[in-house]
Design a protein around this motif. Sequence first.
Motif, PDB file in Angstrom:
ATOM      1  N   CYS A 154      58.754  23.161  -6.114  1.00  0.00           N
ATOM      2  CA  CYS A 154      59.806  24.057  -6.589  1.00  0.00           C
ATOM      3  C   CYS A 154      59.684  25.465  -6.008  1.00  0.00           C
ATOM      4  N   PHE A 155      58.468  25.906  -5.748  1.00  0.00           N
ATOM      5  CA  PHE A 155      58.284  27.278  -5.255  1.00  0.00           C
ATOM      6  C   PHE A 155      58.043  27.353  -3.748  1.00  0.00           C
ATOM      7  N   LEU A 156      57.918  26.201  -3.087  1.00  0.00           N
ATOM      8  CA  LEU A 156      57.685  26.223  -1.647  1.00  0.00           C
ATOM      9  C   LEU A 156      58.792  26.944  -0.883  1.00  0.00           C
ATOM     10  N   PRO A 157      60.083  26.800  -1.241  1.00  0.00           N
ATOM     11  CA  PRO A 157      61.113  27.569  -0.531  1.00  0.00           C
ATOM     12  C   PRO A 157      60.886  29.080  -0.611  1.00  0.00           C
ATOM     13  N   HIS A 158      60.418  29.574  -1.759  1.00  0.00           N
ATOM     14  CA  HIS A 158      60.079  30.992  -1.888  1.00  0.00           C
ATOM     15  C   HIS A 158      58.977  31.352  -0.889  1.00  0.00           C
ATOM     16  N   LEU A 159      57.896  30.563  -0.912  1.00  0.00           N
ATOM     17  CA  LEU A 159      56.716  30.889  -0.125  1.00  0.00           C
ATOM     18  C   LEU A 159      56.981  30.813   1.376  1.00  0.00           C
ATOM     19  N   LEU A 160      57.847  29.916   1.777  1.00  0.00           N
ATOM     20  CA  LEU A 160      58.188  29.838   3.196  1.00  0.00           C
ATOM     21  C   LEU A 160      58.940  31.082   3.642  1.00  0.00           C
ATOM     22  N   ARG A 161      59.815  31.576   2.772  1.00  0.00           N
ATOM     23  CA  ARG A 161      60.591  32.761   3.143  1.00  0.00           C
ATOM     24  C   ARG A 161      59.753  34.033   3.077  1.00  0.00           C
ATOM     25  N   THR A 162      58.821  34.093   2.139  1.00  0.00           N
ATOM     26  CA  THR A 162      57.990  35.301   2.003  1.00  0.00           C
ATOM     27  C   THR A 162      56.682  35.199   2.783  1.00  0.00           C
ATOM     28  N   ARG A 163      56.449  34.036   3.422  1.00  0.00           N
ATOM     29  CA  ARG A 163      55.178  33.767   4.095  1.00  0.00           C
ATOM     30  C   ARG A 163      54.030  33.966   3.095  1.00  0.00           C
ATOM     31  N   GLY A 164      54.233  33.356   1.940  1.00  0.00           N
ATOM     32  CA  GLY A 164      53.313  33.562   0.833  1.00  0.00           C
ATOM     33  C   GLY A 164      52.170  32.567   0.776  1.00  0.00           C
ATOM     34  N   TYR A 165      51.528  32.504  -0.405  1.00  0.00           N
ATOM     35  CA  TYR A 165      50.278  31.764  -0.574  1.00  0.00           C
ATOM     36  C   TYR A 165      50.329  30.939  -1.855  1.00  0.00           C
ATOM     37  N   TYR A 166      49.929  29.680  -1.730  1.00  0.00           N
ATOM     38  CA  TYR A 166      49.857  28.776  -2.879  1.00  0.00           C
ATOM     39  C   TYR A 166      48.390  28.492  -3.178  1.00  0.00           C
ATOM     40  N   LEU A 167      47.980  28.759  -4.407  1.00  0.00           N
ATOM     41  CA  LEU A 167      46.596  28.534  -4.814  1.00  0.00           C
ATOM     42  C   LEU A 167      46.556  27.466  -5.892  1.00  0.00           C
ATOM     43  N   GLN A 168      45.844  26.387  -5.625  1.00  0.00           N
ATOM     44  CA  GLN A 168      45.663  25.314  -6.598  1.00  0.00           C
ATOM     45  C   GLN A 168      44.309  25.472  -7.280  1.00  0.00           C
ATOM     46  N   VAL A 169      44.321  25.685  -8.574  1.00  0.00           N
ATOM     47  CA  VAL A 169      43.078  25.827  -9.329  1.00  0.00           C
ATOM     48  C   VAL A 169      42.530  24.445  -9.665  1.00  0.00           C
ATOM     49  N   ALA A 170      41.249  24.245  -9.401  1.00  0.00           N
ATOM     50  CA  ALA A 170      40.597  22.988  -9.751  1.00  0.00           C
ATOM     51  C   ALA A 170      39.264  23.316 -10.421  1.00  0.00           C
ATOM     52  N   SER A 171      38.207  22.613 -10.065  1.00  0.00           N
ATOM     53  CA  SER A 171      36.906  22.889 -10.665  1.00  0.00           C
ATOM     54  C   SER A 171      35.809  22.323  -9.776  1.00  0.00           C
ATOM     55  N   LEU A 172      34.571  22.552 -10.173  1.00  0.00           N
ATOM     56  CA  LEU A 172      33.432  22.032  -9.417  1.00  0.00           C
ATOM     57  C   LEU A 172      33.367  20.510  -9.462  1.00  0.00           C
ATOM     58  N   ALA A 173      34.170  19.895 -10.320  1.00  0.00           N
ATOM     59  CA  ALA A 173      34.218  18.433 -10.345  1.00  0.00           C
ATOM     60  C   ALA A 173      34.736  17.874  -9.022  1.00  0.00           C
ATOM     61  N   ALA A 174      35.398  18.731  -8.231  1.00  0.00           N
ATOM     62  CA  ALA A 174      35.845  18.305  -6.911  1.00  0.00           C
ATOM     63  C   ALA A 174      34.662  18.020  -5.999  1.00  0.00           C
ATOM     64  N   LEU A 175      33.545  18.669  -6.253  1.00  0.00           N
ATOM     65  CA  LEU A 175      32.349  18.476  -5.437  1.00  0.00           C
ATOM     66  C   LEU A 175      31.406  17.445  -6.039  1.00  0.00           C
ATOM     67  N   ALA A 176      31.335  17.406  -7.354  1.00  0.00           N
ATOM     68  CA  ALA A 176      30.440  16.468  -8.035  1.00  0.00           C
ATOM     69  C   ALA A 176      31.125  15.971  -9.307  1.00  0.00           C
ATOM     70  N   PRO A 177      31.677  14.759  -9.306  1.00  0.00           N
ATOM     71  CA  PRO A 177      32.383  14.232 -10.479  1.00  0.00           C
ATOM     72  C   PRO A 177      31.519  14.283 -11.732  1.00  0.00           C
ATOM     73  N   GLU A 178      32.158  14.673 -12.829  1.00  0.00           N
ATOM     74  CA  GLU A 178      31.452  14.785 -14.105  1.00  0.00           C
ATOM     75  C   GLU A 178      31.518  13.458 -14.858  1.00  0.00           C
ATOM     76  N   PRO A 179      30.467  13.101 -15.579  1.00  0.00           N
ATOM     77  CA  PRO A 179      30.499  11.863 -16.365  1.00  0.00           C
ATOM     78  C   PRO A 179      31.462  11.980 -17.545  1.00  0.00           C
ATOM     79  N   LEU A 180      32.040  10.851 -17.927  1.00  0.00           N
ATOM     80  CA  LEU A 180      32.927  10.736 -19.098  1.00  0.00           C
ATOM     81  C   LEU A 180      34.214  11.550 -18.949  1.00  0.00           C
ATOM     82  N   LEU A 181      34.621  11.798 -17.711  1.00  0.00           N
ATOM     83  CA  LEU A 181      35.878  12.509 -17.443  1.00  0.00           C
ATOM     84  C   LEU A 181      36.674  11.728 -16.406  1.00  0.00           C
TER      85      LEU A 181
END
Length: 229
Positions: free
Chosen positions: A133-160
């Motif tokens: 939805c916001f990509l058209p904005h960012l393309l016109r403004t040459r902007g930046y998209y930041l996706q927040v995640a967690s350290l689970a991306a590097l080491a999966p957590e148990p029971l999640l």
Amino acid sequence: MTARGPRYRTDGSCPLQGRVAVVTGSARGLGEGLAYALSRRGARVALMGLEEERLARLAADLPGPAAHWHADVTDADALSVTAEAVRGTLGEASVVVANAGVALGGPLLDCDPRDWRRVIDVNLVGSALTARCFLPHLLRTRGYYLQVASLAALAPEPLLTAYNTWIKAHDSAVEPPSGEGVDENASKQHLYELARRLDIGGRSRMSRSELVEAIRKENRSRTREARSR
């Protein structure tokens, strides 16, 4: 939604000065902290989330221009309407922080399937819809998209299991093999890996700037090809 004018002074030296920054899941926690940080640096902040009263209080407390919208990131139509409302109220977004997310813990057998799916819907589908939805904005403004995640991306957590599932999917989504963009500030190692995924010839002999240009050229070529289909 409410909007408010500035209550701050700045010398205008910050690159965020006057830019519009969108933060999903901004009612509390990391999203709230990011909203304050962006506002202090001169950004016009668009707050999005489900806790309307908290969003309203936050918008009133930020040191710079702000507006807030009640929006569910899993609702594509609502997100599209909100993106247009942000543009009409504050301007086109130059920064989008996809921070909205939920977690569910416990053994898979004990998890309610509806709760498990909610994690995937909010964290994965919601992030993709936010970007779309916001990509058209960012393309016109040459902007930046930041996706927040967690350290689970590097080491999966148990029971999640649900959270770990979305994290792995998130890795593929934000760094797709086809590459939708390239960060000029990325390390040469990162650029080389992206060039490898794009199957760019001669990459081992390229300088950092040559890798950036080659990746951009390949992205443009693939975009034109996709649009012509």
